[in-house]
Scaffold this motif. Structure first.
Motif, PDB file in Angstrom:
ATOM      1  N   VAL A  73       1.936   3.370  15.062  1.00  0.00           N
ATOM      2  CA  VAL A  73       2.598   4.576  14.556  1.00  0.00           C
ATOM      3  C   VAL A  73       1.930   5.036  13.265  1.00  0.00           C
ATOM      4  N   PRO A  74       1.945   6.334  13.020  1.00  0.00           N
ATOM      5  CA  PRO A  74       1.325   6.843  11.786  1.00  0.00           C
ATOM      6  C   PRO A  74       2.072   6.366  10.548  1.00  0.00           C
ATOM      7  N   SER A  75       1.306   6.184   9.464  1.00  0.00           N
ATOM      8  CA  SER A  75       1.901   5.774   8.200  1.00  0.00           C
ATOM      9  C   SER A  75       1.130   6.435   7.067  1.00  0.00           C
ATOM     10  N   VAL A  76       1.795   6.555   5.912  1.00  0.00           N
ATOM     11  CA  VAL A  76       1.154   7.191   4.775  1.00  0.00           C
ATOM     12  C   VAL A  76       1.801   6.700   3.493  1.00  0.00           C
ATOM     13  N   LYS A  77       1.009   6.615   2.437  1.00  0.00           N
ATOM     14  CA  LYS A  77       1.543   6.324   1.105  1.00  0.00           C
ATOM     15  C   LYS A  77       1.565   7.614   0.298  1.00  0.00           C
ATOM     16  N   VAL A  78       2.671   7.862  -0.393  1.00  0.00           N
ATOM     17  CA  VAL A  78       2.865   9.080  -1.178  1.00  0.00           C
ATOM     18  C   VAL A  78       2.928   8.716  -2.652  1.00  0.00           C
ATOM     19  N   GLU A  79       2.178   9.436  -3.483  1.00  0.00           N
ATOM     20  CA  GLU A  79       2.203   9.210  -4.931  1.00  0.00           C
ATOM     21  C   GLU A  79       2.643  10.463  -5.650  1.00  0.00           C
ATOM     22  N   GLY A  80       3.670  10.331  -6.482  1.00  0.00           N
ATOM     23  CA  GLY A  80       4.138  11.435  -7.308  1.00  0.00           C
ATOM     24  C   GLY A  80       4.757  10.896  -8.582  1.00  0.00           C
ATOM     25  N   ALA A  81       4.021   9.955  -9.224  1.00  0.00           N
ATOM     26  CA  ALA A  81       4.525   9.280 -10.426  1.00  0.00           C
ATOM     27  C   ALA A  81       5.882   8.664 -10.130  1.00  0.00           C
ATOM     28  N   CYS A  82       6.843   8.830 -11.031  1.00  0.00           N
ATOM     29  CA  CYS A  82       8.157   8.206 -10.835  1.00  0.00           C
ATOM     30  C   CYS A  82       8.952   8.859  -9.708  1.00  0.00           C
ATOM     31  N   ALA A  83       8.499  10.003  -9.219  1.00  0.00           N
ATOM     32  CA  ALA A  83       9.153  10.684  -8.095  1.00  0.00           C
ATOM     33  C   ALA A  83       8.521  10.324  -6.758  1.00  0.00           C
ATOM     34  N   SER A  84       7.687   9.301  -6.723  1.00  0.00           N
ATOM     35  CA  SER A  84       6.995   8.935  -5.486  1.00  0.00           C
ATOM     36  C   SER A  84       7.967   8.667  -4.340  1.00  0.00           C
ATOM     37  N   GLY A  85       9.041   7.920  -4.616  1.00  0.00           N
ATOM     38  CA  GLY A  85      10.006   7.611  -3.576  1.00  0.00           C
ATOM     39  C   GLY A  85      10.731   8.832  -3.068  1.00  0.00           C
ATOM     40  N   GLY A  86      11.153   9.703  -3.993  1.00  0.00           N
ATOM     41  CA  GLY A  86      11.850  10.923  -3.600  1.00  0.00           C
ATOM     42  C   GLY A  86      10.981  11.852  -2.776  1.00  0.00           C
ATOM     43  N   GLY A 356      27.238  13.707  -2.217  1.00  0.00           N
ATOM     44  CA  GLY A 356      26.486  13.004  -3.246  1.00  0.00           C
ATOM     45  C   GLY A 356      25.120  13.628  -3.455  1.00  0.00           C
ATOM     46  N   LEU A 357      24.577  13.457  -4.661  1.00  0.00           N
ATOM     47  CA  LEU A 357      23.286  14.045  -5.016  1.00  0.00           C
ATOM     48  C   LEU A 357      22.409  12.993  -5.675  1.00  0.00           C
ATOM     49  N   ALA A 358      21.125  12.977  -5.295  1.00  0.00           N
ATOM     50  CA  ALA A 358      20.134  12.090  -5.909  1.00  0.00           C
ATOM     51  C   ALA A 358      18.984  12.927  -6.446  1.00  0.00           C
ATOM     52  N   GLN A 359      18.659  12.729  -7.738  1.00  0.00           N
ATOM     53  CA  GLN A 359      17.571  13.477  -8.376  1.00  0.00           C
ATOM     54  C   GLN A 359      16.543  12.517  -8.935  1.00  0.00           C
ATOM     55  N   ASN A 360      15.278  12.724  -8.548  1.00  0.00           N
ATOM     56  CA  ASN A 360      14.172  11.828  -8.895  1.00  0.00           C
ATOM     57  C   ASN A 360      13.111  12.637  -9.637  1.00  0.00           C
ATOM     58  N   LEU A 361      12.764  12.202 -10.861  1.00  0.00           N
ATOM     59  CA  LEU A 361      11.822  12.921 -11.719  1.00  0.00           C
ATOM     60  C   LEU A 361      10.489  12.195 -11.768  1.00  0.00           C
TER      61      LEU A 361
END
Length: 378
Positions: A73-86, A356-361
């Motif tokens: 299956v396809p996979s990818v890593k995402v980088e966005g500093a501390c917002a990487s997970g979001g 509920g709300l989740a905010q990632n910076l």
């Protein structure tokens, strides 16, 4: 309209560990897959910031997919500093909603301890624009948010004790969170007298260096907690280009986008996990997210409006300040706390939580994601 839900979740304890980033993330992923009922996974998205420089490991998507036995299956890593997970969660959500995938595993993780402070600081500072005079001058994240805090106090009359009140609230919540890094009770006096980091921020005002991983399984349909909306926006990574240092446009715009898509207003939100990388950031965020007027966030903290029984409980997990901040895992861990709240089995449960709300910076406001969730059947 296609519904997408969170149907499984897994999370490790946050803090200092001898485990590798691979072992941490595998533990969280396996727990999430089992919790979801072992569905067929169509793709894997991984949020991570600095595994290469801090853990000597890249290609995390392929590593996890292989170790989990998910095939080709396809996979990818995402980088966005501390917002990487979001950001990883948002990408997965959009592809499930579009019909590209049925079921996706989204994981986030970071291995940050066991390395000297200079190396960790250098790696974290890669989330700033280092090809600039700010980079050459050695500006750090505590430095940026210290400037923001001083200006906020000057403009609106807040005091250092209001920052301490944020840190104390989040520590009290963390005491009841079994995965939190810091579960020892503290006091306003201890926080106020703690070692200074950068004026006016002290040790308790700054999120710690943390190891940890978190994962969720999302799926087309309404079998779990529904994802109502996802918003994302960007902002300048340079302090000298910020139009007003007391505003974080990426936070505001990502929230407005998510509210519009979800068809709700801020007052409809029952519980919030937001990005308190510093105590000051929480005060700014509750304003930018629309829960309190600009310049009134500190008063909301003083009046206990961000606790149970107030306008909206904020960071009932303990937040980054006390739960911990393993950078790539943070956005996913926030989502897990919201999912737990809406499933009525969270630490520090909020009564009758429906939305509920989740905010990632990321960085100093370079990225922000906002995700809004609805209780199953609500």
């Amino acid at each position: 309209m296609t519904s997408v839900s969170v149907i499984g979740k897994g999370i490790t304890k946050f803090g200092k560990t001898n485990q590798t980033i691979k072992s941490l993330m595998l533990a969280a992923c396996r727990e999430a897959i089992v919790d979801a009922g072992r569905p067929k996974v169509d793709a894997v998205f991984v949020g991570n910031f600095a595994a290469g420089s801090l853990a000597n490991q890249e290609i995390l998507g392929s590593v996890l997919t292989n170790e989990l036995g998910l095939g080709n299956v396809p996979s990818v890593k995402v980088e966005g500093a501390c917002a990487s997970g979001g950001i990883a969660f948002r990408q997965a959500y959009q592809l499930v909603k579009s019909g590209e995938y049925e079921t996706v595993l989204v994981a986030g993780g970071e291995k940050m301890t066991g390395i000297d402070t200079k190396t960790v600081t250098k790696a974290i500072n890669l989330a700033m624009d280092n090809d600039s005079n700010e980079g050459a001058s050695g500006l750090t994240f505590p430095g940026f948010f210290g400037v923001l805090a001083n200006r906020y106090m000057y403009e609106y009359g807040a005091e250092k004790r209001h920052l301490a009140m944020v840190a104390l609230k989040n520590r009290k919540y963390a005491v009841s969170n079994p995965i939190a890094q810091f579960r020892k009770n503290t006091s306003i006096e201890e926080i106020m007298e703690a070692r200074p980091i950068t004026d006016p921020l002290g040790l308790f005002d700054c999120s710690p260096i943390t190891d940890g991983a978190a994962a969720v399984v999302i799926q087309k349909g309404s079998l779990g907690v529904e994802i109502l909306a996802s918003g994302q926006a960007s902002g300048t990574p340079l302090m000298q280009e910020v139009e007003n240092i007391l505003h974080m446009p990426a936070t505001r715009e990502s929230a407005n986008d998510a509210y519009k898509k979800a068809g709700i207003e801020p007052e409809d939100v029952d519980v919030v996990e937001l990005h308190d990388c510093f105590s000051m950031t929480e005060i700014v965020a509750i304003e930018e997210l629309g829960f309190f007027e600009k310049g009134k966030g500190w008063k909301a903290v003083e009046e206990d409006l961000t606790k149970h029984g107030g306008t909206v409980p904020v960071n009932t997990s303990g937040g980054l300040l006390s739960k911990g901040h393993p950078i790539g895992a943070t956005g996913i861990s926030q989502i897990i706390q919201i999912v737990d709240q809406l499933n009525n089995h969270a630490c520090n449960q909020v009564d009758n939580a429906r939305i509920g709300l989740a905010q990632n910076l990321g960085g100093t406001g370079a990225y922000s994601t906002v995700h809004i969730f609805k209780k199953k059947g609500a």
